[in-house]
Design an enzyme around this catalytic site. Structure first.
Site, PDB file in Angstrom:
ATOM      1  N   TYR A 137       0.814  -1.236   0.000  1.00 43.61           N
ATOM      2  CA  TYR A 137       0.000   0.000   0.000  1.00 43.61           C
ATOM      3  C   TYR A 137       0.842   1.279   0.000  1.00 43.61           C
ATOM      4  CZ  TYR A 137      -0.321  -0.298   5.285  1.00 43.61           C
ATOM      5  OH  TYR A 137      -0.110  -0.373   6.623  1.00 43.61           O
ATOM      6  N   GLU A 138       0.175   2.366  -0.244  1.00 39.73           N
ATOM      7  CA  GLU A 138       0.847   3.668  -0.472  1.00 39.73           C
ATOM      8  C   GLU A 138       1.818   3.602  -1.638  1.00 39.73           C
ATOM      9  OE1 GLU A 138      -0.420   6.043   0.875  1.00 39.73           O
ATOM     10  OE2 GLU A 138      -1.443   5.065   2.520  1.00 39.73           O
TER      11      GLU A 138
END
Lengths: 596, 596
Positions: free
Chosen positions: B440-441
């Protein structure tokens, strides 16, 4: 839903072209496995894995196994019917001796089938895998009446098998085990103790479960030299072969674990259970080693299998998922974005997995053929050489195929982005399932120690010298072949690294064993990379010859590109492993335990 | 039960000795964070993490979050009380501006606290982490009335925040997003669409949830240039700040995922929800980048944090578990076996993890100080230089700290043998939780592309040249120091590899961008290793000076041994990454997509 297609084309290339299984027709059972028989068998195995086992993989993960108050265990929905199909199809007896109802076909074939089944459903395939391992130990070390009583039923899959080694206070160090065996007047023993992490310890797939159990006979010497092996059936077997009374062994609980939820990992309580000695008193490890070596190769195949199925799904996703544009300009201008397989980093990842899968599969077929030779050849020299090979390669395969197989499952999961973290897409299950293969049947650090401490020096290094000689001879033979240079040159460099590492260990580990311990894992990984490179070079040669003979196919061209990728991108790891080994153990051992 | 102790001694060494935070006393907020204040704050943060958050880690994993029929979500037992404690303790506002009720202390301190909380309970810490990220975006790009309405409540932890980017058809490529924003007469917008993977999207920890949402205003240009950012509260806020009507946004379902079960990962349905534009129309990515950069550093810290807590547990187990004997002879002859920490392969594994943890922590403190300078310095030149550093290091830290953090959690799990696979021992949760940080990110492959494609060439390579210059100056300054040679010599070699790789990319990636793509991940990893080596060399110098000044302590001696281990065993990876980069993209890109 995840997909799986058994890699039949690759298997056929290995069996027919690279290792030319027909050359072994003089071995018992091999002439029964002619090309068309093999094709039929592997086709059926593929179908079973794809259509029956794979659809149960996620069911097994979600449902897991349930222990009831009466200590019985229910497997996930569909497992019972599937296991019946496996048993009735004769899959557990594919390479078992015909005298026990097996088909006597090459182990090489059954290892290929193991890959398919394990890729399709690792947790399920363990029920059969452990049965085959227990059967092997009984055949080698069991008394005639024990073989007669248990083996045919196990070969038929009517009964299954387990191996009971671990106890709460001992895993690697089996000399610490406490389970007791008290000799009875009739020659049997009463077994009492607790075993943990017993895969397939209790379930509803078969009428009986045959436990092979390590225990200590009363008065036996301390440590590993006082450990004996026993066969302890869940249900006692009458003289006529019918089932009798329930034995004093039961499942105390099922472990909650990271993965392989479809396999029942049991705490097994032995409460004066009746067992019979296998082999000699206090020589229990001999029988267990037959089973463990069999199991270690099976676990190596699990590493490959999870990597293969994860790869197939990552490829499908990478072809399908539209996101971003190729760095070199749009590839699918009619679509809102390009499929992510256009991106170099995605391809690099996929090729990293694929280059391992194909080398590892070659190593499995190569080593399985040696296993067949070791067990079936009439020539003692051939048997010894094959046995050397097996001894050397078993820890390498168990350690490296499971380490890399796991990390490849992680790489494949990464291709899915956030969707890889979501359970229903199945990628995270491959990661969780693959993780255990690095641990069980001897954690990979133990495999590395086995390689460095036992297998290397055995018979004055005969096995490793033979391997070096074989690779060097190949390099020499094909070194002048221009087309083979991209394969032979890196292979030779890598072999040099392995030879340097071996020399370093010989010179530095005798006086200071910690130097071996500190370098063991790197040595095992280095050994694996060199073996992969050798497999790739052999595959490349055969692919080139086939292309020269009958023209290029997509399969053969892809094989050569994948092999070059391995040589360029992955094989350079050998220099790193060598550098690490040569730093020795001084820094690693410098700190007191309390400083960590 | 897993243990956790916040690494206060190591943090103090970094803050006080290596990076000498007192030198920054001219920056706003720093003089309020004097040594005794820091000690008190970090001591309290440690206590909260160890005593409140860590005991909830396994509870969170087991219970997960539950969505009810009314679309409300309940977090695991104990989370609500713990979050209240975090909010009331002012932990979310530690480094937030005082004008919004924050304490205005250095970001450096709050990053340290983030490590503690994330190590203790990653899933829990995300509720606060996302809130701080959303707050940062509002502070930078929000209109004054938006800041006034939302920020103080978020700083106080009465309300939490989220970021809504991903949709089913778009993750990395946000230009594909479809969520619509229709402008209303009053200047607000009606937001309609579906967002997925929304961490902390719905829960019971706070009175309101402030969603920052990317959407496309009707008539906006296609692609990323038509994306705007909106603030959409779960419950509308009246002019007097009181809560009003429920807004048209709700949780459609909670994802079943591999880990971080304690965090509610939601599908969020926007059904004409009322939102307000943040920043300018079609410039939504500017605001989102503030949040994303903040979040990326937070995710990097998660990688370190899981590695640290996994290490601590692996050490405790390795000291306690008796199995086998030391290769050099029994170390605990009075016991049935030696603790496994006597084995070189166990120590090698533990030092591998530790050497990363301490270098990564140094990198976090170093970069956080730059973040403080970038945001608080009155000198534009200092701000620019610090901003260069942040831009360059953010993708390196996100990618490398999460990749290595995950693989370290796997290594630590391995130390437990079979017990590491069992859920109740907690090791497998660290692995499952750590896995998401690589995704994620911005998945780590994207971080690598950001580094190579955007951050390297920015301002004519100013940032990377400055970094190279700093490292080279350090090496020059200390190159003649005999005691520093084991650190400076390998650092210089590794820096050379990084410089060669950089030159290769400059020469080969302009004409053929695929060469950058195919080498991006290796370049990022190489960059990370060189930065770690620089951190180690700086730490070693300070440790040596302290020992010379006031004598050796166990902490300082261990620091030097661990640093040498890094240089000997881990830093040689740089040559491998360089070799891979220099092979280019030809082989990687050779196959057609259908050949995979």
């Amino acid at each position: 839903m995840p997909i799986y297609k058994a890699p039949l084309e690759d298997v056929n290339f290995l069996l027919n072209d690279v290792f030319q299984i027909d050359r072994y027709d003089n071995l018992p059972g091999f002439s029964d496995a002619s090309a068309d028989v093999r094709e039929a068998i592997l086709g059926e195995a593929a179908k079973l894995s794809e259509e029956v086992l794979q659809p149960l993989n996620r069911v097994g993960d979600l449902e897991g196994c349930v222990r009831h108050d009466d200590a019985s265990v229910t497997t996930p929905k569909g497992f019972k019917e599937a296991f019946k199909q496996v048993a009735e199809g004769g899959w557990l007896g594919l390479s078992a001796p015909t005298e026990f109802g097996g088909q006597g076909l090459p182990v090489t074939l059954s290892q290929v089938v193991t890959e398919f089944q394990s890729a399709a459903n690792m947790a399920f395939s363990m029920y059969g895998g452990l049965t085959m391992g227990a059967t092997a130990a009984l055949i080698v070390h069991g008394k005639p009446e024990q073989k007669k009583m248990f083996v045919p039923k196990m070969v038929a899959g009517e009964w299954t098998g387990t191996m009971n080694l671990t106890e709460p206070q001992c895993g690697t160090d089996l000399g610490l085990l406490r389970t007791k065996a008290a000799k009875q007047a009739d020659g049997s023993y009463k077994i009492t103790g607790t075993k943990i992490f017993i895969s397939a310890g209790e379930h509803d797939l078969a009428d009986n479960i045959i436990h092979l159990v390590l225990a200590r006979i009363e008065g036996a010497p301390a440590g590993i030299k006082g450990v004996s092996l026993f066969v302890v059936p869940k249900i006692l077997v009458n003289a006529d072969g019918s089932l009798g009374a329930r034995n004093g062994v039961s499942c105390g609980s099922i472990e909650h674990k990271m993965g392989i939820h479809g396999n029942s990992t049991c705490v097994m309580n032995y409460d004066g259970a009746t067992g019979w000695l296998i082999g000699e008193e206090n020589k229990g490890m001999q029988g267990m080693f037959v089973m463990m070596n069999e199991a270690r190769l099976g676990v190596a195949v699990q590493g490959l299998a999870q990597s293969e199925v994860a790869y197939q799904n990552a490829v499908a996703y990478a072809r399908d998922r539209l996101q971003g544009r190729a760095l070199s300009g749009p590839q699918a201008p009619d679509k809102p974005a390009d499929p992510i397989i256009v991106h170099p980093d995605v391809r690099r990842t996929l090729l990293t997995i694929r280059a391992f899968n194909e080398a590892a599969r070659a190593m499995v077929v190569w080593t399985s053929l040696k296993s067949d030779v070791a067990h079936r050849s009439s020539d003692p020299k051939d048997r010894d050489a094959a046995d050397d090979h097996m001894g050397l390669m078993t820890p390498v395969m168990k350690g490296v195929l499971t380490d890399v197989g796991f990390s490849n499952a992680v790489l494949a999961q990464q291709m899915y982005g956030g969707h890889g973290y979501i359970a229903e897409n199945g990628m995270e299950q491959f990661v969780r399932d693959a993780r255990i293969a690095m641990i069980y049947e001897g954690a990979n650090g133990i495999q590395a120690l086995d390689l460095v401490g036992r297998k290397l020096p055995r018979n004055g290094g005969r096995a490793v010298m033979s391997f070096f000689g074989e690779v060097a001879a190949f390099a020499k033979e094909h070194g002048a072949d221009e087309a083979m240079k991209p394969f032979v040159a890196p292979l030779s460099t890598a072999l040099g690294h392995l030879q340097q590492a071996t020399t370093w260990l010989m010179q530095n580990a005798m006086a200071k064993p910690d130097n071996a311990g500190a370098g063991a894992t790197d040595y095992m990984q280095l050994f694996g990379r060199v073996t992969f490179a050798y497999m790739w070079a052999r595959m490349a040669k055969v692919a080139q010859d086939k292309i020269a003979g009958s023209g290029a196919t997509s399969y053969l061209t892809t094989k050569l590109v994948t092999g070059r990728f391995f040589m360029e991108r992955m094989l350079p790891e050998t220099a790193l492993h060598l550098a690490r080994i040569q730093t020795g153990s001084a820094t690693t051992m410098e700190l007191p335990a309390e400083a960590f």
